[in-house]
Design a protein around this motif. Structure first.
Motif, PDB file in Angstrom:
ATOM      1  N   LEU A 190      -7.232   2.441  -4.675  1.00  0.00           N
ATOM      2  CA  LEU A 190      -7.434   2.601  -6.101  1.00  0.00           C
ATOM      3  C   LEU A 190      -8.926   2.542  -6.371  1.00  0.00           C
ATOM      4  O   LEU A 190      -9.543   1.485  -6.252  1.00  0.00           O
ATOM      5  N   GLN A 191      -9.498   3.681  -6.700  1.00  0.00           N
ATOM      6  CA  GLN A 191     -10.896   3.744  -7.088  1.00  0.00           C
ATOM      7  C   GLN A 191     -10.986   3.484  -8.580  1.00  0.00           C
ATOM      8  O   GLN A 191     -10.387   4.206  -9.375  1.00  0.00           O
ATOM      9  N   MET A 192     -11.724   2.464  -8.956  1.00  0.00           N
ATOM     10  CA  MET A 192     -11.842   2.050 -10.342  1.00  0.00           C
ATOM     11  C   MET A 192     -13.289   2.228 -10.782  1.00  0.00           C
ATOM     12  O   MET A 192     -14.183   1.563 -10.257  1.00  0.00           O
ATOM     13  N   ASN A 193     -13.491   3.115 -11.730  1.00  0.00           N
ATOM     14  CA  ASN A 193     -14.818   3.391 -12.257  1.00  0.00           C
ATOM     15  C   ASN A 193     -14.906   2.972 -13.717  1.00  0.00           C
ATOM     16  O   ASN A 193     -13.900   2.868 -14.409  1.00  0.00           O
ATOM     17  N   ASN A 194     -16.133   2.764 -14.165  1.00  0.00           N
ATOM     18  CA  ASN A 194     -16.390   2.370 -15.550  1.00  0.00           C
ATOM     19  C   ASN A 194     -15.493   1.209 -15.963  1.00  0.00           C
ATOM     20  O   ASN A 194     -14.831   1.247 -17.003  1.00  0.00           O
ATOM     21  N   LEU A 195     -15.494   0.177 -15.154  1.00  0.00           N
ATOM     22  CA  LEU A 195     -14.648  -0.974 -15.430  1.00  0.00           C
ATOM     23  C   LEU A 195     -15.060  -1.674 -16.716  1.00  0.00           C
ATOM     24  O   LEU A 195     -16.251  -1.760 -17.043  1.00  0.00           O
ATOM     25  N   GLN A 196     -14.081  -2.168 -17.423  1.00  0.00           N
ATOM     26  CA  GLN A 196     -14.272  -2.853 -18.683  1.00  0.00           C
ATOM     27  C   GLN A 196     -13.632  -4.230 -18.618  1.00  0.00           C
ATOM     28  O   GLN A 196     -12.741  -4.469 -17.800  1.00  0.00           O
ATOM     29  N   PRO A 197     -14.061  -5.167 -19.472  1.00  0.00           N
ATOM     30  CA  PRO A 197     -13.479  -6.513 -19.429  1.00  0.00           C
ATOM     31  C   PRO A 197     -11.958  -6.531 -19.530  1.00  0.00           C
ATOM     32  O   PRO A 197     -11.317  -7.390 -18.919  1.00  0.00           O
ATOM     33  N   GLU A 198     -11.372  -5.612 -20.276  1.00  0.00           N
ATOM     34  CA  GLU A 198      -9.921  -5.581 -20.396  1.00  0.00           C
ATOM     35  C   GLU A 198      -9.217  -5.176 -19.108  1.00  0.00           C
ATOM     36  O   GLU A 198      -7.987  -5.264 -19.015  1.00  0.00           O
ATOM     37  N   ASP A 199      -9.976  -4.727 -18.108  1.00  0.00           N
ATOM     38  CA  ASP A 199      -9.404  -4.427 -16.803  1.00  0.00           C
ATOM     39  C   ASP A 199      -9.243  -5.673 -15.942  1.00  0.00           C
ATOM     40  O   ASP A 199      -8.674  -5.588 -14.853  1.00  0.00           O
ATOM     41  N   THR A 200      -9.755  -6.800 -16.401  1.00  0.00           N
ATOM     42  CA  THR A 200      -9.642  -8.045 -15.652  1.00  0.00           C
ATOM     43  C   THR A 200      -8.176  -8.406 -15.453  1.00  0.00           C
ATOM     44  O   THR A 200      -7.419  -8.520 -16.419  1.00  0.00           O
ATOM     45  N   ALA A 201      -7.783  -8.591 -14.213  1.00  0.00           N
ATOM     46  CA  ALA A 201      -6.383  -8.870 -13.891  1.00  0.00           C
ATOM     47  C   ALA A 201      -6.239  -9.084 -12.394  1.00  0.00           C
ATOM     48  O   ALA A 201      -7.178  -8.864 -11.622  1.00  0.00           O
ATOM     49  N   VAL A 202      -5.060  -9.519 -12.011  1.00  0.00           N
ATOM     50  CA  VAL A 202      -4.660  -9.480 -10.616  1.00  0.00           C
ATOM     51  C   VAL A 202      -4.012  -8.129 -10.373  1.00  0.00           C
ATOM     52  O   VAL A 202      -3.071  -7.747 -11.077  1.00  0.00           O
ATOM     53  N   TYR A 203      -4.519  -7.414  -9.411  1.00  0.00           N
ATOM     54  CA  TYR A 203      -4.000  -6.093  -9.085  1.00  0.00           C
ATOM     55  C   TYR A 203      -3.069  -6.201  -7.893  1.00  0.00           C
ATOM     56  O   TYR A 203      -3.415  -6.766  -6.857  1.00  0.00           O
ATOM     57  N   LEU A 204      -1.880  -5.656  -8.060  1.00  0.00           N
ATOM     58  CA  LEU A 204      -0.812  -5.763  -7.084  1.00  0.00           C
ATOM     59  C   LEU A 204      -0.404  -4.382  -6.599  1.00  0.00           C
ATOM     60  O   LEU A 204      -0.284  -3.450  -7.399  1.00  0.00           O
ATOM     61  N   CYS A 205      -0.182  -4.288  -5.321  1.00  0.00           N
ATOM     62  CA  CYS A 205       0.238  -3.041  -4.711  1.00  0.00           C
ATOM     63  C   CYS A 205       1.727  -3.091  -4.399  1.00  0.00           C
ATOM     64  O   CYS A 205       2.217  -4.084  -3.857  1.00  0.00           O
ATOM     65  N   ASN A 206       2.423  -2.043  -4.761  1.00  0.00           N
ATOM     66  CA  ASN A 206       3.829  -1.891  -4.416  1.00  0.00           C
ATOM     67  C   ASN A 206       4.004  -0.625  -3.593  1.00  0.00           C
ATOM     68  O   ASN A 206       3.563   0.444  -4.004  1.00  0.00           O
ATOM     69  N   VAL A 207       4.609  -0.773  -2.446  1.00  0.00           N
ATOM     70  CA  VAL A 207       4.881   0.385  -1.610  1.00  0.00           C
ATOM     71  C   VAL A 207       6.364   0.432  -1.287  1.00  0.00           C
ATOM     72  O   VAL A 207       6.987  -0.591  -1.005  1.00  0.00           O
ATOM     73  N   LYS A 208       6.907   1.609  -1.366  1.00  0.00           N
ATOM     74  CA  LYS A 208       8.254   1.851  -0.881  1.00  0.00           C
ATOM     75  C   LYS A 208       8.124   2.500   0.489  1.00  0.00           C
ATOM     76  O   LYS A 208       7.387   3.473   0.649  1.00  0.00           O
ATOM     77  N   VAL A 209       8.803   1.927   1.455  1.00  0.00           N
ATOM     78  CA  VAL A 209       8.616   2.345   2.840  1.00  0.00           C
ATOM     79  C   VAL A 209       9.951   2.604   3.520  1.00  0.00           C
ATOM     80  O   VAL A 209      10.974   1.995   3.199  1.00  0.00           O
ATOM     81  N   ARG A 210       9.907   3.515   4.446  1.00  0.00           N
ATOM     82  CA  ARG A 210      10.977   3.694   5.396  1.00  0.00           C
ATOM     83  C   ARG A 210      10.530   3.061   6.710  1.00  0.00           C
ATOM     84  O   ARG A 210       9.443   3.335   7.202  1.00  0.00           O
ATOM     85  N   THR A 211      11.339   2.212   7.260  1.00  0.00           N
ATOM     86  CA  THR A 211      11.041   1.565   8.523  1.00  0.00           C
ATOM     87  C   THR A 211      12.052   2.006   9.564  1.00  0.00           C
ATOM     88  O   THR A 211      12.988   2.753   9.276  1.00  0.00           O
ATOM     89  N   THR A 212      11.863   1.495  10.762  1.00  0.00           N
ATOM     90  CA  THR A 212      12.783   1.838  11.835  1.00  0.00           C
ATOM     91  C   THR A 212      14.194   1.317  11.571  1.00  0.00           C
ATOM     92  O   THR A 212      15.158   1.846  12.120  1.00  0.00           O
ATOM     93  N   THR A 213      14.312   0.304  10.721  1.00  0.00           N
ATOM     94  CA  THR A 213      15.627  -0.249  10.418  1.00  0.00           C
ATOM     95  C   THR A 213      16.210   0.263   9.112  1.00  0.00           C
ATOM     96  O   THR A 213      17.436   0.265   8.952  1.00  0.00           O
TER      97      THR A 213
END
Length: 122
Positions: free
Chosen positions: A80-103
């Protein structure tokens, strides 16, 4: 099992930029949809950006035009490239991935990272 680890957060002045990384590891066959969310006190978890399995990107209104989501499937990493960041962007950023695994293949599992903090000062 699949591990998801975000990195790249930190303290930045308004107008600055950060690049977040979301690295997934484990017996991953392929990605499904992937996304970045953010959470700050007093707010619901907000969808920031989505990179779909089909390669389509979508952005929340509050970040549209400033943030760019991308991914490197060979590295099992979402960015996630974040440009021109502003104070309202302050947060914990969480990544969610949906994956296919061997199981799970051809089914999908939804996996979350622990989050990375982004603080934007005015």
């Amino acid at each position: 099992q699949v591990h998801v680890v975000e990195s790249g957060g930190g303290l930045v002045q308004a107008g600055g930029s950060l690049r977040l990384s979301c690295a997934a590891s484990g017996s991953i066959v392929s990605f499904g949809d992937t996304a970045w969310y953010r959470q700050s006190p007093g707010n619901q978890r907000e969808l920031v950006a989505t990179f779909t399995e089909a390669g389509e990107t979508n952005y929340g209104l509050s970040v549209r035009g400033r943030f760019t989501i991308s991914r490197d499937n060979a590295k099992n990493t979402v960015y996630l490239q974040m440009n021109n960041l502003q104070p309202e962007d302050t947060a914990v950023y969480l990544c969610n991935v949906k994956v296919r695994t061997t199981t799970t293949w051809p089914g999908l599992d939804s996996c979350w990272g622990q989050g990375t903090h982004v603080t934007v000062s005015s």
